[in-house]
Design a protein around this motif. Structure first.
Motif, short mmCIF file in Angstrom:
data_model
loop_
_atom_site.label_atom_id
_atom_site.label_comp_id
_atom_site.label_asym_id
_atom_site.label_seq_id
_atom_site.Cartn_x
_atom_site.Cartn_y
_atom_site.Cartn_z
N GLY A 19 -20.98 19.20 -58.77
CA GLY A 19 -20.34 18.04 -59.40
C GLY A 19 -19.85 18.34 -60.80
O GLY A 19 -19.62 17.40 -61.59
N ALA A 20 -19.69 19.62 -61.13
CA ALA A 20 -19.29 20.01 -62.48
C ALA A 20 -18.02 19.29 -62.92
O ALA A 20 -17.07 19.14 -62.14
N ILE A 21 -18.01 18.85 -64.16
CA ILE A 21 -16.82 18.21 -64.72
C ILE A 21 -15.74 19.26 -64.94
O ILE A 21 -15.98 20.28 -65.62
N GLU A 22 -14.56 19.02 -64.38
CA GLU A 22 -13.48 19.99 -64.51
C GLU A 22 -12.74 19.78 -65.83
O GLU A 22 -12.33 18.66 -66.15
N LEU A 23 -12.58 20.84 -66.58
CA LEU A 23 -11.90 20.81 -67.87
C LEU A 23 -10.47 21.32 -67.68
O LEU A 23 -10.27 22.45 -67.23
N PHE A 24 -9.50 20.48 -68.03
CA PHE A 24 -8.10 20.86 -67.86
C PHE A 24 -7.46 21.26 -69.18
O PHE A 24 -6.62 22.16 -69.23
N GLU A 25 -7.82 20.57 -70.24
CA GLU A 25 -7.27 20.88 -71.58
C GLU A 25 -8.12 21.97 -72.22
O GLU A 25 -9.29 21.74 -72.54
N LEU A 26 -7.55 23.13 -72.42
CA LEU A 26 -8.30 24.25 -72.98
C LEU A 26 -7.76 24.71 -74.32
O LEU A 26 -8.32 25.63 -74.92
N ASN A 27 -6.68 24.10 -74.80
CA ASN A 27 -6.05 24.52 -76.05
C ASN A 27 -6.62 23.75 -77.23
O ASN A 27 -6.20 22.64 -77.53
N ARG A 28 -7.65 24.31 -77.85
CA ARG A 28 -8.27 23.66 -79.02
C ARG A 28 -8.68 22.22 -78.70
O ARG A 28 -8.51 21.32 -79.52
#
Length: 643
Positions: free
Chosen positions: A163-172
């Motif tokens: 159920g890991a939260i998916e991270l889409f924004e990776l730029n700072r």
């Protein structure tokens, strides 16, 4: 088939869940039919005196006398139960949560840390298709009885790798403050190598690598979160550890870094603690994949002052486009605040007071300290950033829409501001400013106030206007506007217009407040591909296509817009009414559109960014039944064809 069966039960149970029960024991337990991300209304439930016998739990030594029973049918193996109390969420204090199977065997329990803290219980070994119960108790004293808000969720959460939260924004990118919590977390999967024992209370996140690098930071302490002594581990898709990071003290951020990622591959992050439940709590997560360089970042800085002087210790919150708090700072002893190294985005500022005597300046600058946006008040205590105004030559230190000066009819005035070039919020006080009508003759003088502002009033429009500092200083930055008696900005000067002798030379501006120009609020327009805008003040003699001079003010606004947005490509379209010869109307509209293009090219706009077309009478905006309607159809428009 099994999933369909459970869904049918959900529908039936949802309709039954509104049934009122006392909830004082198992037999009278309140039925919950909806379990997926469901919350009750605030303070909907209350603890009450319960009837015995009651099952004996392990989280309390003595009997509990006040509580509320609930039951549900498990359709997944997981359940998260949250009791919310305090303020509008409830008056109950010192809560407990007990989870039971259908035979009242205890599956899990959780007890309060503090009287008014929310309480979360997670359990992931439910038996699907079986009835389960849980009880919300308060400590065995009637004065702790009260209302509470209940939330339940049976989906697999970030308590598990699955159920890991998916991270889409990776730029700072940074999450909102305190967006995540390890409170209520349970151990899952592997132990990070820097963790002495575990896993203990880990939460899971996942991302797909967009570069070969990643830096993940857990922030806590103050407004960032209540967690203590956290650990963070970076794993590949097979849960092979790449690196592990641990706390150094109770509030210093922890991070992991790697430059050995493979683009497109999946990776995981787990956040955990030493085995002590008292260390669990909220935290803020930040991610940086290195794709944004320092020169790509922006800075937000501001200053608060009132009649008494600087406003120190005021809380300033930085909000994202969803009005979520992503950073919090306090003003220093000069009322100043700053948010550094931010990725370009749509930001808002929230201050902690709304005072009519408050003076606040907020700017957004690039990495070279050049102003790119200025904040304006959006609503009570909230400020939004606007692009630099085109109607004042991109002057931002002076409020172009509110000059706050009174000029005698037939006269002119100057308003300006002097600041520290390295700190635009630092107004320079007691600076001597002189007004000349020739290089040798001073006709007026003034001194900057506590904000660095100055003004000259009521001089003749025929007068040669030159401004000079008493002591020129390259460490300072200034902006000024020359305005007429109707509040129209006619000319502007900045430090960039200072000559070798220290005189500021004013440049001409289109007097766009003199008439209701269509582009008056151009900085607020959305220049999306396909959008069209009418140029309301373009003038030709009847039947001709030579531009009249009074058209130049509006065309100069369009020129400034094109300068400020160098990637914008537009089509100029000419339109006529339906009177006269149709072929001649097509030719006339074509030539008028070309005249506008020629004017913009003569001002310096690259011809490849401009096209033109004559539409004749075929695209009226209103019927051609009256002269007033025909006048509206005789127009010039520009349409965005590329960005």
């Amino acid at each position: 088939m099994l999933r369909s069966f459970y869904f049918g039960l959900f529908v039936i149970l949802s309709s039954l869940s509104a049934a009122q029960t006392t909830g004082d024991n198992k037999a009278n337990a309140t039925l919950l039919g909806v379990l997926r991300n469901w919350c009750s209304a605030n303070a909907e439930y209350a603890t009450q005196e319960i009837t015995f016998p009651q099952p004996k739990g392990t989280c309390n030594e003595s009997d509990l006398y006040y509580g509320k029973w609930f039951r549900f049918l498990a359709t997944t193996s997981s359940i998260e139960i949250t009791v919310k109390i305090g303020a509008e969420e409830g008056t109950m204090q010192f809560p407990y949560i007990y989870l039971w199977d259908e035979n009242l065997n205890e599956l899990a329990c959780k007890q309060y840390d503090d009287a008014d803290d929310d309480l979360v219980l997670n359990f992931h070994e439910l038996k699907r298709g079986k009835w389960h119960y849980f009880t919300i108790y308060n400590h065995s004293n009637s004065k702790y009885v009260g209302m509470f808000t209940l939330c339940v969720n049976d989906e697999v959460t970030y308590d598990f790798k699955e159920g890991a939260i998916e991270l889409f924004e990776l730029n700072r990118w940074c999450s909102p403050e305190e967006a995540y919590t390890t409170e209520g977390a349970t151990p899952d999967e592997k132990q990070g190598s820097c963790l002495p024992k575990g896993p203990n209370f880990n939460r899971w996140f996942t991302f797909s690598a967009t570069t070969n690098s990643i830096k993940a930071t857990v922030k806590y302490g103050d407004s960032k979160g209540t967690a203590k002594f956290p650990y963070i581990t970076l794993w590949d898709e097979n849960l092979i550890e790449l690196t592990c990071g641990k706390y150094k003290d109770e509030s210093e951020p922890i991070r992991v870094e790697s430059s050995n990622l493979i683009k497109g591959k999946t990776y995981y992050l787990s956040v955990d603690h030493k085995y002590n439940e008292n260390y669990t709590g909220s935290f803020t997560l930040c991610i940086d994949d290195g794709s944004l360089q320092k020169q790509d970042l922006v800075i937000i800085l501001g200053r608060m002052m009132d009649k008494a002087g600087d406003v120190a210790g005021s809380e300033i919150k930085l909000l994202n486009e969803y009005d979520e708090v992503i950073q919090t700072v306090s003003t220093d002893n000069k009322g100043k605040f700053k948010f550094s190294e931010l990725p370009p985005a749509n930001y808002f500022i929230l201050i902690d007071r709304d005072d009519s005597n408050l003076a606040i300046d907020i700017f957004q600058t690039d990495a070279e300290d050049k102003i790119i946006k200025k904040a304006v008040k959006r609503e009570e205590k909230t400020f939004a950033f606007r692009n630099l105004p085109t109607n004042c030559g991109f002057v931002t230190l002076v409020d172009c829409d509110n000059f706050q000066i009174s000029i005698t009819e037939g006269k002119q005035g100057i308003i300006g501001k002097v600041v520290n070039k390295k700190d635009l919020t630092e107004g320079i006080q007691n600076m001597n400013i002189y007004l000349y009508d020739s290089p040798e003759k001073v006709v007026d003088s003034t001194v900057t106030d506590q904000f660095g502002k100055f003004k000259f009033l009521n001089f003749s429009p025929s007068q040669l206007t030159m401004v000079k500092f008493g002591k020129p200083d390259k460490s300072l930055y200034t902006e000024m506007l020359l305005v007429n008696d109707r509040g129209i900005a006619l000319k502007a000067a900045t430090s960039g217009q200072m000559d070798e002798k220290g005189f500021f030379r004013f440049m001409e501006l289109p007097a766009i407040k003199a008439q209701p120009l269509a582009l008056f609020d151009a900085e607020e327009m959305q220049f999306e591909t396909g959008s069209a805008f009418t140029l309301n003040n373009i003038y030709f003699e009847s039947g001709k296509y030579e531009l009249l001079e009074k058209s130049f003010a509006e065309l100069d606004v369009l020129f400034i817009i094109l300068l400020s947005q160098p990637s914008l490509k537009i089509e100029i379209g000419g339109h006529t009414d339906n009177t006269g010869n149709e072929n001649e109307n097509y030719t006339l509209s074509e030539n008028r559109a070309k005249a506008v293009v020629d004017y913009l090219v003569s001002k310096g706009i690259v011809k490849e960014r401009l096209t033109h077309k004559g539409y004749g009478p075929v695209r009226p905006v209103v019927p051609n039944d009256t002269e007033e309607e025909r006048k509206k159809n005789r127009r010039v428009e520009f349409r965005v064809i590329g960005k």
